[in-house]
Design a protein around this motif. Structure first.
Motif, PDB file in Angstrom:
ATOM      1  N   UNK A  29       0.865  -1.187   0.000  1.00 16.63           N
ATOM      2  CA  UNK A  29       0.000   0.000   0.000  1.00 16.63           C
ATOM      3  C   UNK A  29       0.896   1.230   0.000  1.00 16.63           C
ATOM      4  N   UNK A  30       0.601   2.185  -0.895  1.00 19.51           N
ATOM      5  CA  UNK A  30       1.220   3.505  -0.773  1.00 19.51           C
ATOM      6  C   UNK A  30       0.178   4.384  -0.093  1.00 19.51           C
ATOM      7  N   UNK A  31       0.613   5.152   0.897  1.00 26.62           N
ATOM      8  CA  UNK A  31      -0.328   5.875   1.751  1.00 26.62           C
ATOM      9  C   UNK A  31       0.049   7.340   1.891  1.00 26.62           C
ATOM     10  N   UNK A  32      -0.877   8.209   1.498  1.00 26.99           N
ATOM     11  CA  UNK A  32      -0.742   9.636   1.784  1.00 26.99           C
ATOM     12  C   UNK A  32      -1.144   9.826   3.242  1.00 26.99           C
ATOM     13  N   UNK A  33      -0.722  10.901   3.865  1.00 25.96           N
ATOM     14  CA  UNK A  33      -1.092  11.131   5.258  1.00 25.96           C
ATOM     15  C   UNK A  33      -2.226  12.118   5.432  1.00 25.96           C
ATOM     16  N   UNK A  34      -2.279  13.154   4.610  1.00 25.72           N
ATOM     17  CA  UNK A  34      -3.326  14.165   4.775  1.00 25.72           C
ATOM     18  C   UNK A  34      -4.430  13.922   3.753  1.00 25.72           C
ATOM     19  N   UNK A  35      -5.544  13.379   4.254  1.00 23.38           N
ATOM     20  CA  UNK A  35      -6.695  13.058   3.403  1.00 23.38           C
ATOM     21  C   UNK A  35      -7.967  13.352   4.174  1.00 23.38           C
ATOM     22  N   UNK A  36      -9.071  13.562   3.465  1.00 25.71           N
ATOM     23  CA  UNK A  36     -10.348  13.775   4.141  1.00 25.71           C
ATOM     24  C   UNK A  36     -10.884  12.470   4.739  1.00 25.71           C
ATOM     25  N   UNK A  37     -11.790  12.577   5.667  1.00 21.39           N
ATOM     26  CA  UNK A  37     -12.541  11.489   6.295  1.00 21.39           C
ATOM     27  C   UNK A  37     -11.716  10.618   7.236  1.00 21.39           C
ATOM     28  N   UNK A  38     -10.574  10.118   6.822  1.00 19.90           N
ATOM     29  CA  UNK A  38      -9.675   9.367   7.695  1.00 19.90           C
ATOM     30  C   UNK A  38      -8.255   9.604   7.195  1.00 19.90           C
ATOM     31  N   UNK A  39      -7.404  10.096   8.076  1.00 14.09           N
ATOM     32  CA  UNK A  39      -6.040  10.386   7.642  1.00 14.09           C
ATOM     33  C   UNK A  39      -5.206   9.112   7.514  1.00 14.09           C
ATOM     34  N   UNK A  41      -5.134  -0.883   8.860  1.00 17.94           N
ATOM     35  CA  UNK A  41      -4.672  -1.872   7.882  1.00 17.94           C
ATOM     36  C   UNK A  41      -3.783  -2.917   8.537  1.00 17.94           C
ATOM     37  N   UNK A  42      -2.901  -2.479   9.420  1.00 21.86           N
ATOM     38  CA  UNK A  42      -2.003  -3.402  10.107  1.00 21.86           C
ATOM     39  C   UNK A  42      -2.790  -4.341  11.025  1.00 21.86           C
ATOM     40  N   UNK A  43      -3.862  -3.833  11.639  1.00 16.98           N
ATOM     41  CA  UNK A  43      -4.726  -4.701  12.452  1.00 16.98           C
ATOM     42  C   UNK A  43      -5.332  -5.806  11.587  1.00 16.98           C
ATOM     43  N   UNK A  44      -5.756  -5.452  10.372  1.00 19.49           N
ATOM     44  CA  UNK A  44      -6.375  -6.422   9.468  1.00 19.49           C
ATOM     45  C   UNK A  44      -5.370  -7.419   8.895  1.00 19.49           C
ATOM     46  N   UNK A  45      -4.163  -6.944   8.592  1.00 20.15           N
ATOM     47  CA  UNK A  45      -3.142  -7.798   7.965  1.00 20.15           C
ATOM     48  C   UNK A  45      -1.761  -7.338   8.442  1.00 20.15           C
ATOM     49  N   UNK A  46      -1.278  -7.914   9.539  1.00 22.20           N
ATOM     50  CA  UNK A  46      -0.001  -7.471  10.104  1.00 22.20           C
ATOM     51  C   UNK A  46       1.176  -7.519   9.130  1.00 22.20           C
ATOM     52  N   UNK A  47       1.142  -8.394   8.132  1.00 25.44           N
ATOM     53  CA  UNK A  47       2.260  -8.511   7.191  1.00 25.44           C
ATOM     54  C   UNK A  47       2.202  -7.512   6.038  1.00 25.44           C
ATOM     55  N   UNK A  48       1.193  -6.646   6.005  1.00 26.54           N
ATOM     56  CA  UNK A  48       1.068  -5.694   4.897  1.00 26.54           C
ATOM     57  C   UNK A  48       2.280  -4.777   4.864  1.00 26.54           C
ATOM     58  N   UNK A  49       2.745  -4.466   3.659  1.00 28.30           N
ATOM     59  CA  UNK A  49       3.875  -3.569   3.455  1.00 28.30           C
ATOM     60  C   UNK A  49       3.310  -2.201   3.079  1.00 28.30           C
ATOM     61  N   UNK A  50       3.631  -1.166   3.847  1.00 31.26           N
ATOM     62  CA  UNK A  50       3.070   0.170   3.632  1.00 31.26           C
ATOM     63  C   UNK A  50       4.199   1.179   3.418  1.00 31.26           C
ATOM     64  N   UNK A  51       4.105   1.893   2.297  1.00 29.95           N
ATOM     65  CA  UNK A  51       5.026   2.981   1.990  1.00 29.95           C
ATOM     66  C   UNK A  51       4.255   4.292   2.105  1.00 29.95           C
ATOM     67  N   UNK A  52       4.639   5.124   3.052  1.00 28.50           N
ATOM     68  CA  UNK A  52       4.032   6.442   3.192  1.00 28.50           C
ATOM     69  C   UNK A  52       4.668   7.358   2.158  1.00 28.50           C
ATOM     70  N   UNK A  53       3.810   8.058   1.407  1.00 28.79           N
ATOM     71  CA  UNK A  53       4.272   9.049   0.431  1.00 28.79           C
ATOM     72  C   UNK A  53       3.582  10.357   0.804  1.00 28.79           C
ATOM     73  N   UNK A  54       4.357  11.294   1.342  1.00 25.46           N
ATOM     74  CA  UNK A  54       3.739  12.493   1.892  1.00 25.46           C
ATOM     75  C   UNK A  54       4.637  13.715   1.769  1.00 25.46           C
ATOM     76  N   UNK A  55       3.994  14.864   1.699  1.00 22.50           N
ATOM     77  CA  UNK A  55       4.712  16.132   1.723  1.00 22.50           C
ATOM     78  C   UNK A  55       5.058  16.524   3.159  1.00 22.50           C
ATOM     79  N   UNK A  56       4.455  15.851   4.131  1.00 23.54           N
ATOM     80  CA  UNK A  56       4.777  16.102   5.535  1.00 23.54           C
ATOM     81  C   UNK A  56       6.099  15.413   5.844  1.00 23.54           C
ATOM     82  N   UNK A  57       7.173  16.157   5.738  1.00 26.39           N
ATOM     83  CA  UNK A  57       8.506  15.554   5.786  1.00 26.39           C
ATOM     84  C   UNK A  57       9.186  15.663   7.146  1.00 26.39           C
TER      85      UNK A  57
END
Length: 131
Positions: A61-71, A79-95
């Motif tokens: 999953x590629x994940x932005x941080x600032x989004x409406x409804x749920x950040x 997502x990690x609760x649902x599938x602990x082995x999921x690989x998540x790459x955060x892509x954000x301007x919040x550096x």
């Protein structure tokens, strides 16, 4: 979404979560996806992502941080609760370091700052699928 990354040469399902249509398309293009299926796993916010995650069972999953409804931070936790082995790459301007640390503490596996090059994105995703 099945994609093959040039350096990894492995097929995987990618879900792109970003409220920017331009950013979702850019990530799709950089990963050489089958055009007929390019929209399938793109989502605009965390709530939509959770709903589709349960059905699609992506590998990365590629994940932005600032989004409406749920950040992105809250979505990462769920997502990690649902599938602990999921690989998540955060892509954000919040550096700032605190944001990156918080995302990693919640379960993200990598962090890529916007703006980025296609090469940086491809390398970051390749690193995730190699682990």
């Amino acid at each position: 979404m099945n994609g093959t990354n040039g350096s990894a040469r492995r097929s995987f399902k990618l879900m792109i979560v970003d409220d920017s249509n331009i950013m979702r398309r850019r990530i799709e293009r950089s990963q050489q996806f089958d055009e007929a299926r390019a929209d399938r796993y793109g989502r605009q916010n965390g709530l939509e992502a959770l709903e589709l995650f349960r059905k699609a069972d992506p590998d990365v999953v590629t994940m932005d941080l600032t989004m409406p409804q749920m950040d992105g931070i809250e979505c990462i936790s769920k997502l990690v609760e649902l599938k602990p082995a999921i690989r998540i790459l955060v892509i954000s301007a919040l550096a700032d370091k605190a944001t990156a640390v918080e995302a990693m503490e919640k379960g993200a596996n990598g962090f890529l700052n916007k703006p980025f090059t296609d090469r940086q994105l491809n390398e970051a995703i390749a690193d995730l699928i190699r682990e």
